[in-house]
Design a protein around this motif. Structure first.
Motif, PDB file in Angstrom:
ATOM      1  N   ALA A   1       0.793  -1.247   0.061  1.00 54.46           N
ATOM      2  CA  ALA A   1      -0.110   0.019  -0.255  1.00 54.46           C
ATOM      3  C   ALA A   1       0.879   1.160  -0.070  1.00 54.46           C
ATOM      4  CB  ALA A   1      -0.994   0.038   1.311  1.00 54.46           C
ATOM      5  N   MET A   2       0.650   2.206  -0.845  1.00 58.18           N
ATOM      6  CA  MET A   2       1.057   3.488  -0.741  1.00 58.18           C
ATOM      7  C   MET A   2       0.553   4.569  -1.069  1.00 58.18           C
ATOM      8  SD  MET A   2       3.171   3.574  -4.397  1.00 58.18           S
ATOM      9  CE  MET A   2       2.292   4.099  -6.144  1.00 58.18           C
ATOM     10  N   GLN A   3       0.866   5.769  -0.872  1.00 58.94           N
ATOM     11  CA  GLN A   3      -0.181   7.078  -1.252  1.00 58.94           C
ATOM     12  C   GLN A   3       0.292   7.529  -2.729  1.00 58.94           C
ATOM     13  OE1 GLN A   3      -0.045  10.170   1.843  1.00 58.94           O
ATOM     14  NE2 GLN A   3      -0.145   8.591   3.394  1.00 58.94           N
ATOM     15  N   THR A   4       1.471   7.850  -2.976  1.00 63.18           N
ATOM     16  CA  THR A   4       1.620   8.532  -4.296  1.00 63.18           C
ATOM     17  C   THR A   4       2.954   7.860  -5.026  1.00 63.18           C
ATOM     18  OG1 THR A   4       3.120  10.162  -3.589  1.00 63.18           O
ATOM     19  CG2 THR A   4       0.893  10.642  -3.471  1.00 63.18           C
ATOM     20  N   LEU A   5       3.064   7.990  -6.130  1.00 62.57           N
ATOM     21  CA  LEU A   5       4.251   7.633  -7.018  1.00 62.57           C
ATOM     22  C   LEU A   5       5.302   8.401  -6.691  1.00 62.57           C
ATOM     23  CD1 LEU A   5       4.948   5.417  -9.288  1.00 62.57           C
ATOM     24  CD2 LEU A   5       4.565   7.534 -10.990  1.00 62.57           C
ATOM     25  N   ALA A   6       5.167   9.616  -6.138  1.00 58.06           N
ATOM     26  CA  ALA A   6       6.380  10.464  -6.181  1.00 58.06           C
ATOM     27  C   ALA A   6       6.888   9.898  -4.673  1.00 58.06           C
ATOM     28  CB  ALA A   6       5.936  11.978  -5.586  1.00 58.06           C
ATOM     29  N   ASP A   7       6.321   9.445  -3.620  1.00 59.94           N
ATOM     30  CA  ASP A   7       6.926   8.906  -2.532  1.00 59.94           C
ATOM     31  C   ASP A   7       7.963   7.645  -2.980  1.00 59.94           C
ATOM     32  OD1 ASP A   7       5.649  10.716  -0.977  1.00 59.94           O
ATOM     33  OD2 ASP A   7       3.983   9.438  -0.706  1.00 59.94           O
ATOM     34  N   LEU A   8       7.376   6.792  -3.849  1.00 55.12           N
ATOM     35  CA  LEU A   8       8.276   5.826  -4.143  1.00 55.12           C
ATOM     36  C   LEU A   8       9.553   6.252  -4.862  1.00 55.12           C
ATOM     37  CD1 LEU A   8       7.722   2.640  -3.537  1.00 55.12           C
ATOM     38  CD2 LEU A   8       7.060   2.819  -5.691  1.00 55.12           C
ATOM     39  N   ALA A   9       9.204   7.153  -5.677  1.00 55.94           N
ATOM     40  CA  ALA A   9      10.271   7.717  -6.646  1.00 55.94           C
ATOM     41  C   ALA A   9      11.328   8.224  -5.712  1.00 55.94           C
ATOM     42  CB  ALA A   9       9.636   8.595  -7.736  1.00 55.94           C
TER      43      ALA A   9
ATOM     44  N   GLY B   1       6.211  -2.415 -11.502  1.00 59.48           N
ATOM     45  CA  GLY B   1       5.967  -3.268 -12.690  1.00 59.48           C
ATOM     46  C   GLY B   1       5.607  -4.747 -12.043  1.00 59.48           C
ATOM     47  N   ASN B   2       6.271  -4.982 -11.021  1.00 59.80           N
ATOM     48  CA  ASN B   2       6.225  -6.376 -10.499  1.00 59.80           C
ATOM     49  C   ASN B   2       4.905  -6.938  -9.850  1.00 59.80           C
ATOM     50  OD1 ASN B   2       9.235  -7.481 -11.188  1.00 59.80           O
ATOM     51  ND2 ASN B   2       9.314  -5.374  -9.817  1.00 59.80           N
TER      52      ASN B   2
ATOM     53  N   ALA C   1      11.115   3.706  -9.620  1.00 58.52           N
ATOM     54  CA  ALA C   1       9.589   3.333  -8.946  1.00 58.52           C
ATOM     55  C   ALA C   1       8.518   2.704  -9.862  1.00 58.52           C
ATOM     56  CB  ALA C   1       8.958   4.969  -8.521  1.00 58.52           C
ATOM     57  N   ARG C   2       8.587   3.050 -11.186  1.00 62.08           N
ATOM     58  CA  ARG C   2       7.714   2.621 -12.197  1.00 62.08           C
ATOM     59  C   ARG C   2       8.322   1.086 -12.394  1.00 62.08           C
ATOM     60  NH1 ARG C   2       3.884   4.644 -15.617  1.00 62.08           N
ATOM     61  NH2 ARG C   2       3.480   7.087 -15.090  1.00 62.08           N
TER      62      ARG C   2
END
Length: 646
Positions: A506-514, A528-529, A523-524
């Motif tokens: 679970a996550m909030q935004t793609l920017a957090d992961l990036a 993708g997995n 991040a993408r």
């Protein structure tokens, strides 16, 4: 062909006018036939024809009115754990709440609603009750617009085969959009199935922990639930993340995974080597490595390990009287008189003699690679050694300070500490449910290190399961994945399915992961997995774009109406034209801006290889007044009052 597929339900139900006229004509022909004003062989067929047309038109109007009445949406629903069991009778299926499969017709209706004010076309939901539907209109005080779920008036329980979730599931949504409720439902089902459940919760959600405890109380043994919390170590278990390994180098790889990344990789590589040297030495001494020992010998020096290793080596190769050998006695005498150069203050006189004998009197063919590595570290300049391990020691210090050190480096012979000592192998074999609270709000650095180390250990365990075969299914749930994601977690997502690990992140935004991984591309690549995507309300545009890209596109029809009129110079000359054009274009299956308008607990999902569904999760109430083995009963809907917090 296009005209047949096009519909515009957001309008007045004009079919009802036509239906009323047809029924009036039906009454007229029935009357004139009954009074013999028209022959019955003619009036009766005409009356039947008009009646059929009237029923058809009324049915069409009712369909339009039902669609308009459903625009009031669905209120938040609260169910008990016993009621959830009613929807989870098949252990090989996953219950995803209530909703419907999203088809092109629903996309068409949604795009049409964007052109109008949906409030002008809402009909009282009491019409749905009269027609046998179960209306639960969304209160105006709830977050989000109701019509998104209202494009389909009838919803069903949503189930998908469990095997479709082997490839991992991503839950994405902004704060308070319902990720915790979704995780609670999925965790409860995993506990009920009998899976080994591991929950990594960085922020310590009390509600999620209560739901997990209640699931264990209802469907598992009393001692199944295990808890770990850095701030309250006395209430939980001790975890040994360095217990399970097949090769000593695995421990060094786990420590490397929690080290801060460096550009060239040199510091990370040297940190791996420093840990590996200590681990190999401890194994040679038949001591089990743990975080406290690693910190002690990396920070304080390798000298005690090297001395013990050399003593064993000489006893094994030179015999019991190895200290009485002439060369050894001479070196010991010189060392005690201070004639041998001392690399560090921690080196004893005996150690200086042992190392000198090893370097000058042991043939290359008889040397031990483990001892060679320790001697190399021993001879390394101490000041330079401390500089190149500068990014390793802070991480180890965080994990070994105070009560946390006793929790993560448990001492099995400590009689004063009665907390159970657990590792992932014991948890798996006993079928436990482990709830790990990382306490990231007051101490984010330590929380990140603990979570990353746990994932590194679990990835190693997955490799052992894959090599040995015969395993029990593990359901891994990682909340706020951007806080703990590392290369081992990516490996679990990539290869964990073959080892029987079903992962939900679970996550909030793609920017957090990036930000965590260094770039949006990284991040993408990590995301993708994950084969399944459940998207709740999201306000971040890059995250919305990522979601709608996953859903794909569909054909959307648009009607363009043209009307023109004009007058010539001559009196009475007038011209006009009217045109209608139906066009088709490929648009996003779900518009990106719609994701920012979703009510709480409602979602769009792409599961089972591209099947798009629109659903909503009910809130699971872990009330304590329910019996342990509840009798299944119909789910009841509880609409929250305005301002009431679920």
């Amino acid at each position: 062909m296009l005209m047949r597929r096009y519909e515009m339900p957001w309008r007045r139900a004009y079919e009802s006018y036509a239906g009323a006229v047809w029924l009036m004509v039906t009454a007229f022909f029935a009357t004139v036939g009954a009074t013999d004003q028209l022959p019955r062989p003619l009036s009766l067929p005409l009356a039947l024809l008009c009646f059929g047309m009237g029923v058809l038109r009324i049915a069409q109007s009712v369909r339009t009115l039902v669609l308009r009445a459903s625009l009031t949406g669905r209120a938040i629903q609260v169910i008990t754990t016993g009621e959830l069991a009613r929807w989870c009778r098949k252990p090989d299926e996953v219950f995803l709440g209530f909703g419907f499969e999203w088809r092109p017709v629903h996309s068409q209706r949604l795009y049409e609603l964007a052109k109008v004010d949906y409030r002008e076309f809402c009909v009282s939901p009491r019409l749905l009750t009269l027609l046998g539907y179960d209306p639960m209109p969304q209160p105006d005080a709830e977050i989000g617009v109701p019509y998104i779920h209202g494009v389909e008036p009838r919803e069903v329980p949503l189930h998908r085969p469990l095997q479709n979730f082997e490839g991992g599931t991503l839950l994405v949504g902004t704060t308070q959009s319902g990720k915790g409720v979704a995780l609670a439902s999925l965790i409860t089902q995993a506990v009920r199935r009998g899976d080994v459940v591991i929950v990594i919760d960085p922020k310590n959600s009390r509600r999620l922990k209560r739901v997990t405890q209640r699931a264990c109380q209802d469907w598992r043994d009393a001692d199944t639930f295990l808890e770990f919390h850095p701030a309250f170590p006395e209430t939980g278990v001790r975890l040994d993340f360095t217990f399970n390994w097949q090769k000593p180098t695995e421990i060094a790889s786990r420590i490397q995974s929690i080290m801060p990344p460096d550009t060239a990789g040199a510091f990370s590589a040297f940190g791996w080597d420093a840990v590996n040297v200590v681990v190999q030495g401890l194994v040679e001494l038949e001591e089990r490595p743990n975080l406290v020992k690693l910190t002690k010998y990396i920070e304080g020096g390798i000298e005690p390990v090297l001395e013990g290793t050399l003593r064993r080596y000489y006893e094994r190769t030179l015999g019991a009287g190895w200290r009485e050998l002439p060369e050894m006695k001479r070196l010991l005498h010189d060392a005690h008189r201070g004639n041998l150069k001392r690399p560090s203050e921690a080196a004893s006189a005996d150690l200086l003699a042992f190392v000198a004998y090893y370097e000058h009197h042991v043939a290359q063919s008889q040397r031990n690679k483990v001892i060679d590595a320790q001697v190399r570290t021993f001879r390394h300049n101490r000041e330079h050694y401390q500089k190149i391990t500068a990014n390793l020691l802070p991480v180890l210090s965080m994990l070994t300070s105070g009560d946390l050190g006793r929790s993560l480096s448990p001492e099995p012979f400590d009689a004063d500490d009665r907390r159970p000592i657990m590792n992932f192998e014991k948890i798996e074999r006993a079928g436990h449910v482990l709830y790990m609270c990382l306490d990231s709000l007051p101490d984010p650095s330590v929380a990140t290190a603990i979570g990353a180390l746990a994932l590194a250990d679990l990835a190693a365990r997955a490799g052992m399961r894959y090599n040995l075969g015969g395993y029990r299914r593990i359901s891994l749930f990682v909340d706020e994945v951007s806080n703990v994601i590392n290369q081992p977690l990516i490996e679990i997502l990539n290869k964990g399915a073959e080892g029987g690990i079903f992962t939900t992140c679970a996550m909030q935004t793609l920017a957090d992961l990036a930000k965590r991984l260094g770039s949006e591309a990284a991040a993408r690549m990590a995301l993708g997995n994950l084969n399944n995507l459940i998207a709740l309300r999201s306000k971040d545009r890059p995250t919305q774009d990522f979601v709608v890209e996953t859903f794909g596109k569909t054909a959307i029809h648009s009607v363009r109406v043209g009307l023109s009129s004009g007058a010539d110079a001559h009196l009475g000359d007038f011209s006009s034209s009217y045109s209608t054009q139906l066009s088709e274009s490929f648009e996003e299956m779900v518009p990106a801006d719609v994701l920012g308008k979703l009510p709480n607990l409602q979602y769009f999902a792409s599961v089972s290889g591209g099947r798009i569904i629109k659903g909503r999760f009910p809130i699971l109430d872990p009330g304590e007044d329910e019996p342990k083995l509840p009798k299944p009963r119909p789910a009841t809907a509880t609409a929250l009052a305005p301002g009431q917090v679920p």
